[in-house]
Design an enzyme around this catalytic site. Structure first.
Site, PDB file in Angstrom:
ATOM      1  CE  LYS A 124      54.357  12.483  22.382  1.00  0.00           C
ATOM      2  NZ  LYS A 124      53.615  13.710  22.704  1.00  0.00           N
ATOM      3  CG  HIS A 179      52.211   6.709  33.042  1.00  0.00           C
ATOM      4  ND1 HIS A 179      53.436   7.314  33.171  1.00  0.00           N
ATOM      5  CD2 HIS A 179      52.464   5.396  32.819  1.00  0.00           C
ATOM      6  CE1 HIS A 179      54.398   6.416  33.020  1.00  0.00           C
ATOM      7  NE2 HIS A 179      53.832   5.230  32.813  1.00  0.00           N
ATOM      8  CG  ASN A 219      51.542  17.696  27.270  1.00  0.00           C
ATOM      9  OD1 ASN A 219      51.745  16.684  26.598  1.00  0.00           O
ATOM     10  ND2 ASN A 219      51.840  17.759  28.542  1.00  0.00           N
ATOM     11  NE  ARG A 279      46.498  17.791  27.804  1.00  0.00           N
ATOM     12  CZ  ARG A 279      47.561  17.008  27.781  1.00  0.00           C
ATOM     13  NH1 ARG A 279      48.149  16.688  26.638  1.00  0.00           N
ATOM     14  NH2 ARG A 279      48.072  16.525  28.903  1.00  0.00           N
ATOM     15  CB  VAL A 325      43.979  18.105  34.128  1.00  0.00           C
ATOM     16  CG1 VAL A 325      43.166  17.930  35.405  1.00  0.00           C
ATOM     17  CG2 VAL A 325      43.479  17.161  33.039  1.00  0.00           C
TER      18      VAL A 325
HETATM   19  C1  MV4 Z   1      61.440   8.905  31.220  1.00  0.00           C
HETATM   20  C2  MV4 Z   1      61.682   8.421  32.530  1.00  0.00           C
HETATM   21  C3  MV4 Z   1      62.998   8.210  32.891  1.00  0.00           C
HETATM   22  N1  MV4 Z   1      64.004   8.459  32.016  1.00  0.00           N
HETATM   23  N2  MV4 Z   1      62.475   9.144  30.398  1.00  0.00           N
HETATM   24  C4  MV4 Z   1      56.700   8.534  31.395  1.00  0.00           C
HETATM   25  C5  MV4 Z   1      55.660   9.284  30.661  1.00  0.00           C
HETATM   26  C6  MV4 Z   1      56.334  10.024  29.590  1.00  0.00           C
HETATM   27  N3  MV4 Z   1      55.807  11.345  29.529  1.00  0.00           N
HETATM   28  C7  MV4 Z   1      57.784  10.000  29.923  1.00  0.00           C
HETATM   29  N4  MV4 Z   1      57.926   9.146  31.037  1.00  0.00           N
HETATM   30  C8  MV4 Z   1      59.128   8.893  31.585  1.00  0.00           C
HETATM   31  N5  MV4 Z   1      60.204   9.142  30.790  1.00  0.00           N
HETATM   32  C9  MV4 Z   1      63.716   8.920  30.790  1.00  0.00           C
HETATM   33  N6  MV4 Z   1      64.707   9.136  29.926  1.00  0.00           N
HETATM   34  C10 MV4 Z   1      60.599   8.192  33.375  1.00  0.00           C
HETATM   35  C11 MV4 Z   1      59.307   8.421  32.891  1.00  0.00           C
HETATM   36  C12 MV4 Z   1      58.238   8.199  33.843  1.00  0.00           C
HETATM   37  C13 MV4 Z   1      57.468   9.262  34.311  1.00  0.00           C
HETATM   38  C14 MV4 Z   1      57.643  10.568  33.869  1.00  0.00           C
HETATM   39  C15 MV4 Z   1      56.869  11.596  34.325  1.00  0.00           C
HETATM   40  C16 MV4 Z   1      55.881  11.347  35.276  1.00  0.00           C
HETATM   41  C17 MV4 Z   1      55.685  10.085  35.728  1.00  0.00           C
HETATM   42  C18 MV4 Z   1      56.468   9.013  35.255  1.00  0.00           C
HETATM   43  C19 MV4 Z   1      56.249   7.727  35.725  1.00  0.00           C
HETATM   44  C20 MV4 Z   1      57.013   6.707  35.259  1.00  0.00           C
HETATM   45  C21 MV4 Z   1      58.004   6.939  34.298  1.00  0.00           C
END
Ligand code: MV4
Length: 450
Positions: A116, A235, A289, A291, A294
């Site tokens: 990442k 998630h 991603n 890929r 879904v």
């Molecule tokens: C974050 C965030 C808030 N601020 N980054 C969760 C999964 C990963 N792909 C990144 N994620 C997050 N990153 C910052 N700087 C909140 C999340 C996050 C989230 C993001 C997308 C979809 C669902 C989520 C659920 C909880 C937290």
């Protein structure tokens, strides 16, 4: 074009890839575990090979068995689907080393986006907006303190090898930072064997909006618009829509232009999705991603293209043959991920499906490997059907989903159908007024209400 494609996956996505191959005159090879001998993807494929016992690590993740299956059946390409080996750079490398085409990005790009920090670094250099935070990995707690003071609390410590929510810790103030730093590193080391972490400002109420891209091997890159995937719980996405209720055409075009320029520069190939957090009208890239996802059908419904056929064509070396201006967005599409789970507790509910009846009619698509009498095995993820609808407007799509959910029958196991119906009936959902936190609260409220 390929003569024969091995599909290194199971369930609805194996079927999805098979259907594209079938329409293109390509023969298919299914691989399956002993638990999946009677699965629909095995029944429909031209040939099938048993690759091991039920646990995924011994079958769908068993690289030597999959490569042997490709060799003995004379396949000339491998489609990995999603999950399993789809974002494993070493697997892609081995597929290519055996003289087969990997239907996906280059191993180098898969590896880059799997890290990442490397992914964010590449996007930053290419001018894609990011969440404010550390430039690269944090080398010490002192550096973490300094960056956190610059971007201001709350902040998130994230694992370089993480993604999909694993290995993330929030620090709401400086007193919480050292603990977050220590726990994030320990968990990252245990989960991924890599304790590299980075820091971002924590966005408290974002939407999760992602952009679908496709590149050929001749330098052409296009995008197919965005999907709003904010409706998730722990998630796991439950509902996705194209387009996002908060974006207009000009905003979509601007983001798309920026992203396609970046990927052309990067020499990216095949399909990919860039994930953004969106808050107060601003986009910030978080992950990519490499890929097919879904939720790709909602994009297909609004663009009128078959993304898997496009993956196969560009993997075989064909040029896209159309430009961005020829990609038009029509109406609105929404997907419900129906899982074999209790709709209140989310406890898994594998077992025999006595009756399966899929809804139909104009604008309704069901991607599923279910059939009446099928036993959902307990060994794999619980997705049993994707109900995808298209409508001229978002309101029409919601109405169509409500009647389709009411028509659908999956008897014998618990499913999330009632939860999906409740979401579609909710005024806030109908208004498009939600963030990534909305669904967890909705589920809690529903449970309290009894
Ligand atoms: C974050 C965030 C808030 N601020 N980054 C969760 C999964 C990963 N792909 C990144 N994620 C997050 N990153 C910052 N700087 C909140 C999340 C996050 C989230 C993001 C997308 C979809 C669902 C989520 C659920 C909880 C937290």
């Amino acid at each position: 074009m390929f003569g024969k494609v091995l599909i290194a996956n199971r369930g609805e996505i194996a079927l999805r890839v098979h259907r594209a191959c079938q329409e293109m005159g390509i023969r298919t090879v299914a691989v399956h575990s002993t638990a999946d001998a009677a699965a629909m993807h095995v029944r429909l494929a031209d040939e099938s090979v048993c690759i091991g016992p039920p646990p995924a690590r011994d079958s769908y993740l068993n690289v030597p068995a999959i490569l042997s299956a490709a060799a003995i059946t004379g396949a000339d390409a491998v489609h990995p689907g999603y999950g399993f080996l789809s974002e494993n750079a070493s697997f892609a490398e081995m597929v290519e080393a055996h003289g087969l085409a990997f239907i996906g990005p280059t191993p180098a790009h898969i590896r880059m986006m799997g890290d990442k920090i490397a992914a964010k670094d590449a996007m930053r250099r290419l001018g894609v907006p990011l969440v404010p935070g550390s430039l690269g990995a944090l080398s010490s707690i002192e550096e973490a303190r300094q960056v956190a003071a610059e971007v201001k609390y709350p902040v998130l410590i994230k694992a370089a090898a993480g993604g999909g929510g694993r290995g993330m810790k929030v620090a709401r103030s400086e007193d919480e930072l050292e603990e977050a730093w220590r726990v994030a590193r320990t968990e990252a080391k245990a989960a991924f064997g890599n304790d590299e972490v980075y820091l971002e400002k924590y966005l408290d109420r974002p939407r999760h909006i992602e952009l679908q891209v496709l590149a050929d091997t001749h330098g052409n890159v296009v995008h197919f618009g965005e999907r709003d995937c904010s409706l998730q719980r722990r998630h796991q996405k439950l509902v996705e829509e194209a387009g996002s209720p908060v974006l207009n055409a000009a905003e979509r075009d601007a983001l798309g232009a920026q992203v396609t320029r970046a990927l052309r520069e990067l020499g990216y190939r095949n399909a990919g999705t860039l994930e953004f957090l969106w808050q107060d009208g601003q986009f910030a890239f978080i992950e990519m991603n490499t890929r097919l996802q879904v939720e790709h059908p909602v994009t297909e419904m609004v663009c009128g293209i078959d993304l898997v056929k496009e993956q196969l064509r560009v993997a075989a070396g064909e040029a896209l043959g159309y430009g961005q201006s020829e990609i038009r967005f029509h109406g609105h599409a929404i997907e419900c991920r129906i899982t074999a789970e209790d709709p209140d507790t989310f406890a898994p509910s594998p077992g025999r499906v006595h009756t399966y009846h899929a809804p139909g009619g104009l604008g309704v698509r069901v991607d599923s490997a279910l059939y009446s009498g099928y036993a959902v095995p307990p060994h794999y993820d619980s997705l049993i059907a994707k109900l995808v609808v298209h409508g001229a407007t978002r309101a029409e799509a919601i109405a169509r989903l409500r009647r389709s959910l009411a028509e659908m029958v999956v008897d014998g196991i618990s499913t999330t159908l009632p939860l999906h119906l409740a979401i579609m009936e909710d005024p806030e959902f109908q208004a498009g007024n939600y963030t990534i936190h909305w669904l967890e609260r909705f589920v809690a409220r529903r449970l309290e209400g009894g």
